[in-house]
Design an enzyme around this catalytic site. Structure first.
Site, PDB file in Angstrom:
ATOM      1  N   HIS A 202       0.830  -1.060  -0.027  1.00 26.60           N
ATOM      2  CA  HIS A 202      -0.100   0.052   0.139  1.00 26.60           C
ATOM      3  C   HIS A 202       0.863   1.381   0.176  1.00 26.60           C
ATOM      4  CE1 HIS A 202      -0.126   1.488   4.504  1.00 26.60           C
ATOM      5  NE2 HIS A 202       0.290   0.270   4.346  1.00 26.60           N
ATOM      6  N   CYS A 330       1.456   5.590  11.822  1.00 29.29           N
ATOM      7  CA  CYS A 330       0.813   4.740  12.887  1.00 29.29           C
ATOM      8  C   CYS A 330       1.166   5.469  14.233  1.00 29.29           C
ATOM      9  CB  CYS A 330       2.198   3.560  12.927  1.00 29.29           C
ATOM     10  SG  CYS A 330       2.030   2.669  11.232  1.00 29.29           S
TER      11      CYS A 330
END
Ligand code: PLP
Length: 386
Positions: A202, A330
């Site tokens: 991705h 993240c």
């Protein structure tokens, strides 16, 4: 309102080519690649073909690629797999750096709590590890060296070719997280190549939830997932054929354009730096001036010149239709300043006033002009001179 997505290091859209390539494998060619009948064999052919295509991009034999659910799993698999296997032979020391992605850092913490010794090397002002420090940290009990190729927050490249050579000489496996650099810049920086390499679809216009780990032939890793014998017994679970096909298609087409796209993004990056530095007070460009990914631009506002809140910056950019990031994807959502920026010596208020812009294949010079103009307006409005 104009919308500009400058968060390609967090994720990229699936390319039309990858989407088209994947689509038949959701319901037309849907077999289980382990089944012996024709349905299974069709899926198997797509799986094997995609594995060969990705392996070719890495310049490794197809048999050395294990498909995973993404970069996080690849990193976990490499570290835990090598660590637990090596401990059986009395090796229980791991070398990494303070600027790694959390998929590596947190796995190291876990291993440490399970009795492994972890050396976390410092980084220099640009976020780079020194190959000499790696050499000095090696011990007869070192099981693994794990250092990323390109840093996901500031874009700085580590000398992984040289480090691979040092590790090879010492007979110690070397893992590198190449999630951000795969298909963006060449991976082989001279010296040698990592024995284990993490990549993720991705980040290169493929689907989310699929990645791969290169495991050099002859290496034994403790199993990561237990169950069926898929992926040569290294990673149990029915293979996700559509995502694998999309990964291969996306990566191949990005790699085809790699040199031209890297040069284009490098030029965009320089222009953006020029505009921001010319129009705003206290702008510091984080990372290395040349040894960097072309598509990541990370800036901080020097707290000695201007006081500004990074979260407020992001929020105001979003209101202007601009997507950027304050750190790695993240860790976004948390108010803690980036561990990469504080590790390389930024004071907390400056590290907190940071933005990461990451460019993609659709990013244009006009997009960046708009972003620079909007950012200048926002900073003028909400920044307070120190
Ligand atoms: C350097 C790096 N490693 C690992 C990952 C995790 O990859 P994934 O999202 O595929 O699990 C990321 C994602 O941000 C990354 O930038």
């Amino acid at each position: 309102m104009r919308r500009v997505y400058l968060d390609h290091a967090a994720t990229t859209p699936v390319s039309p080519g990858a989407l088209g390539a994947m689509t038949p494998y959701f319901s037309g060619v849907f077999g289980n690649a382990s089944s012996v009948h024709r349905y299974g064999q069709e899926a198997r052919a797509a799986l094997d073909g995609s594995r060969s295509r990705i392996a070719r991009l890495l310049g490794v034999p197809a048999g050395e690629l294990v498909f995973t659910s993404g970069g996080t799993e690849s990193d976990n698999h490499a570290l835990r797999g090598v660590a637990y296997e090596s401990r059986k032979r009395g090796r229980d020391h791991i070398i990494t750096s303070v600027a790694e992605h959390h998929a590596v850092l947190d796995t190291c913490d876990l291993l440490e709590s399970d009795g492994f010794r972890v050396t976390r090397l410092p980084v220099d002002g640009s976020g780079m590890v020194s190959a000499g420090d790696v050499r000095k940290a090696l011990t007869p009990r070192t099981a693994l060296v794990t250092l990323m190729h390109a840093n996901n927050e500031v874009g700085t490249l580590n000398p992984t070719g040289e480090i691979a050579g040092i590790a090879r000489e010492a007979g110690i496996p070397f893992h590198s997280d190449a999630v951000q650099s795969f298909c963006k810049i060449p991976l082989d920086a001279g010296g040698g190549e990592p024995d284990l390499l993490s990549i993720s679809a991705h980040k290169c216009y493929g689907p989310k939830g699929i990645g791969a780990l290169r495991v050099r032939r002859g290496m034994t890793l403790e199993k990561f997932l237990h169950g069926g014998g898929q992926e040569r017994g290294m990673r149990a679970g029915t293979e996700n054929v559509p995502l694998v096909v999309g990964f291969a298609e996306a990566a191949e087409s990005l790699q085809r354009e790699m040199d031209g796209e890297a040069a284009r993004q490098r030029a965009l990056r320089s222009q953006m730096i020029g505009r921001l530095a010319g129009g705003l007070p206290g702008v510091i460009v984080n990372g290395h001036p040349t040894l960097t990914l072309p598509g990541i631009l990370n800036i901080s506002f020097d707290s000695r010149v201007i006081s500004i809140d990074g979260e407020a910056l992001l929020f105001n950019l979003d209101l202007a239709g601009i997507a950027a990031s304050s750190g790695s994807a993240c860790t976004s959502g948390s108010v803690a300043p980036s561990h990469v920026l504080t590790a390389r010596g930024r004071d907390l208020p400056t590290a907190s006033a940071s933005l990461r812009f990451s460019f993609g294949t659709s990013t244009t010079a006009e997009d960046l002009e708009y972003v620079a103009d909007e950012l200048i307006k926002i900073v003028t409005r909400i920044g307070k001179p120190a």
